[in-house]
Motif scaffolding. Structure first.
Motif, short mmCIF file in Angstrom:
data_model
loop_
_atom_site.label_atom_id
_atom_site.label_comp_id
_atom_site.label_asym_id
_atom_site.label_seq_id
_atom_site.Cartn_x
_atom_site.Cartn_y
_atom_site.Cartn_z
N ARG A 103 44.39 34.77 36.17
CA ARG A 103 45.14 33.94 37.12
C ARG A 103 45.29 34.58 38.50
O ARG A 103 45.33 33.88 39.51
CB ARG A 103 46.52 33.62 36.53
N ARG A 104 45.36 35.89 38.57
CA ARG A 104 45.54 36.51 39.89
C ARG A 104 44.30 36.38 40.76
O ARG A 104 44.40 36.44 41.99
CB ARG A 104 45.91 37.99 39.74
N VAL A 112 47.99 30.76 50.00
CA VAL A 112 49.42 30.69 49.68
C VAL A 112 50.20 30.21 50.90
O VAL A 112 51.06 29.33 50.82
CB VAL A 112 49.95 32.05 49.18
N ARG A 113 49.91 30.80 52.05
CA ARG A 113 50.60 30.38 53.27
C ARG A 113 50.35 28.90 53.56
O ARG A 113 51.29 28.13 53.80
CB ARG A 113 50.13 31.22 54.46
N ASN A 114 49.08 28.51 53.55
CA ASN A 114 48.75 27.13 53.90
C ASN A 114 49.36 26.12 52.93
O ASN A 114 49.91 25.09 53.32
CB ASN A 114 47.23 26.94 53.94
N GLU A 160 54.30 38.93 48.42
CA GLU A 160 54.75 40.31 48.38
C GLU A 160 54.47 41.02 47.06
O GLU A 160 54.39 42.25 47.02
CB GLU A 160 56.25 40.37 48.69
N THR A 161 54.32 40.25 45.97
CA THR A 161 54.15 40.88 44.65
C THR A 161 52.86 40.49 43.94
O THR A 161 52.46 41.17 42.98
CB THR A 161 55.32 40.53 43.72
N LEU A 205 48.37 40.24 48.34
CA LEU A 205 47.25 39.34 48.06
C LEU A 205 46.07 39.60 48.99
O LEU A 205 46.24 39.95 50.16
CB LEU A 205 47.69 37.88 48.23
N PRO A 206 44.86 39.38 48.49
CA PRO A 206 43.67 39.47 49.36
C PRO A 206 43.62 38.28 50.30
O PRO A 206 44.29 37.27 50.08
CB PRO A 206 42.51 39.45 48.37
N ASP A 207 42.81 38.40 51.34
CA ASP A 207 42.71 37.30 52.29
C ASP A 207 42.00 36.11 51.67
O ASP A 207 42.28 34.96 52.01
CB ASP A 207 41.96 37.75 53.54
N ARG A 208 41.08 36.37 50.75
CA ARG A 208 40.34 35.30 50.09
C ARG A 208 40.38 35.49 48.57
O ARG A 208 40.46 36.62 48.10
CB ARG A 208 38.87 35.28 50.56
N PRO A 209 40.30 34.41 47.81
CA PRO A 209 40.29 34.55 46.35
C PRO A 209 38.94 35.07 45.87
O PRO A 209 37.95 35.04 46.60
CB PRO A 209 40.52 33.11 45.87
N ASP A 210 38.92 35.54 44.64
CA ASP A 210 37.68 35.98 44.00
C ASP A 210 37.24 34.85 43.07
O ASP A 210 37.84 34.63 42.02
CB ASP A 210 37.92 37.26 43.21
N GLU A 211 36.20 34.12 43.44
CA GLU A 211 35.76 32.96 42.67
C GLU A 211 34.95 33.34 41.42
O GLU A 211 34.74 32.50 40.54
CB GLU A 211 34.92 32.02 43.54
N ARG A 212 34.50 34.57 41.33
CA ARG A 212 33.59 34.94 40.24
C ARG A 212 34.21 34.79 38.85
O ARG A 212 33.56 34.25 37.94
CB ARG A 212 33.09 36.36 40.46
N PRO A 213 35.46 35.21 38.61
CA PRO A 213 36.03 35.01 37.28
C PRO A 213 36.16 33.53 36.91
O PRO A 213 35.90 33.16 35.75
CB PRO A 213 37.41 35.67 37.38
N ALA A 214 36.51 32.68 37.88
CA ALA A 214 36.62 31.25 37.60
C ALA A 214 35.25 30.66 37.27
O ALA A 214 35.12 29.84 36.35
CB ALA A 214 37.22 30.52 38.80
N GLU A 215 34.24 31.08 37.99
CA GLU A 215 32.88 30.58 37.74
C GLU A 215 32.43 30.98 36.34
O GLU A 215 31.88 30.16 35.58
CB GLU A 215 31.92 31.14 38.79
N ALA A 216 32.66 32.24 35.97
CA ALA A 216 32.26 32.71 34.64
C ALA A 216 33.04 31.98 33.55
O ALA A 216 32.48 31.63 32.50
CB ALA A 216 32.47 34.22 34.54
N TRP A 217 34.34 31.75 33.79
CA TRP A 217 35.15 31.04 32.81
C TRP A 217 34.66 29.61 32.62
O TRP A 217 34.54 29.12 31.50
CB TRP A 217 36.61 31.04 33.26
#
Length: 234
Positions: A103-104, A112-114, A160-161, A205-217
């Motif tokens: 999930r992270r 998150v901001r947007n 923040e967390t 948080l990173p500036d961009r998400p990591d799409e690789r785990p979602a793609e593999a899932w």
């Protein structure tokens, strides 16, 4: 799995005010989940429906790929599905647990901001356009204000967390603040400004998400829900 489900439900739970701790007597019970449509359904001209919404009970189900797209944009409603308190899950499967484990990877500071500030600002605009002479509208304004406060607190906590705080630690305070904002919308302006300032600081948080785990899932989901067509007898 409910008979009306459009595919195999992988994860489902109770969301909304009940999950936040803001429910009261008479509150609706909202359910959210995700399902896997049969993989062969994506092979033709027309793909399976991406969502199913029912009102009896109040339930929204998103197809796995659509849910992933929503989560990668940090849609507040979709995102909370994988961060619910354990007691609120009604359907859990191995693939659902795998999704919760990654999930992270869906989170990013920009999204998150947007998303969270965008939804909070929508609630603020609704506060400003209400008719203050109607009692029913006053109650609705307090509801908008509660969700504004909730969204801002969740946004800052996520930033923040790196953890989504679905169940609020002090829902009574949020309810009281919502009542105050309904009478004095300027309080919300100060909260929005304070949240913006905290979200401008470096966070977890990173500036961009990591799409690789979602793609593999998703590849695992498609493999698990593929039934090859039977070979015609000679």
């Amino acid at each position: 799995m409910p008979a009306t489900a459009p595919g195999a439900v992988l994860l489902s739970g109770i969301v909304g005010s009940t999950a936040y701790g803001l429910a009261h007597a008479g509150s609706d019970i909202d359910r959210l989940g995700l399902f896997a449509a049969p993989t062969e359904g994506f092979h033709g001209l027309h793909h399976p429906a991406e969502s199913q919404v029912t009102t009896a009970p109040d339930r929204t189900l998103h197809e796995a790929a659509k849910w992933c797209r929503l989560a990668l944009s940090c849609n507040p409603t979709a995102t909370e599905l994988v961060w619910l308190p354990e007691d609120l899950y009604e359907v859990r499967t191995p693939l659902g647990d795998e999704l919760m484990a990654i999930r992270r990877s869906f989170l990013s500071a920009r999204a998150v901001r947007n998303a969270y500030l965008g939804y909070a600002t929508q609630q603020f605009r609704k506060l400003l356009t209400r008719d203050t002479t109607e009692a029913t509208t006053r109650a609705r304004a307090a509801k908008h204000a509660r969700h504004l406060v909730r969204l801002l607190e969740q946004a800052v906590h996520l930033h923040e967390t790196g953890h989504n705080l679905v169940r609020l630690p002090d829902p009574g305070r949020v309810r009281e603040l919502g009542e105050r904002i309904a009478d004095e919308p300027a309080v919300a302006e100060r909260l929005l400004a304070a949240a913006n300032e905290r979200l401008d600081r470096p966070g977890a948080l990173p500036d961009r998400p990591d799409e690789r785990p979602a793609e593999a899932w998703l590849h695992r989901v498609r493999a698990a829900h593929y039934t090859p067509a039977a070979t015609p007898a000679p």
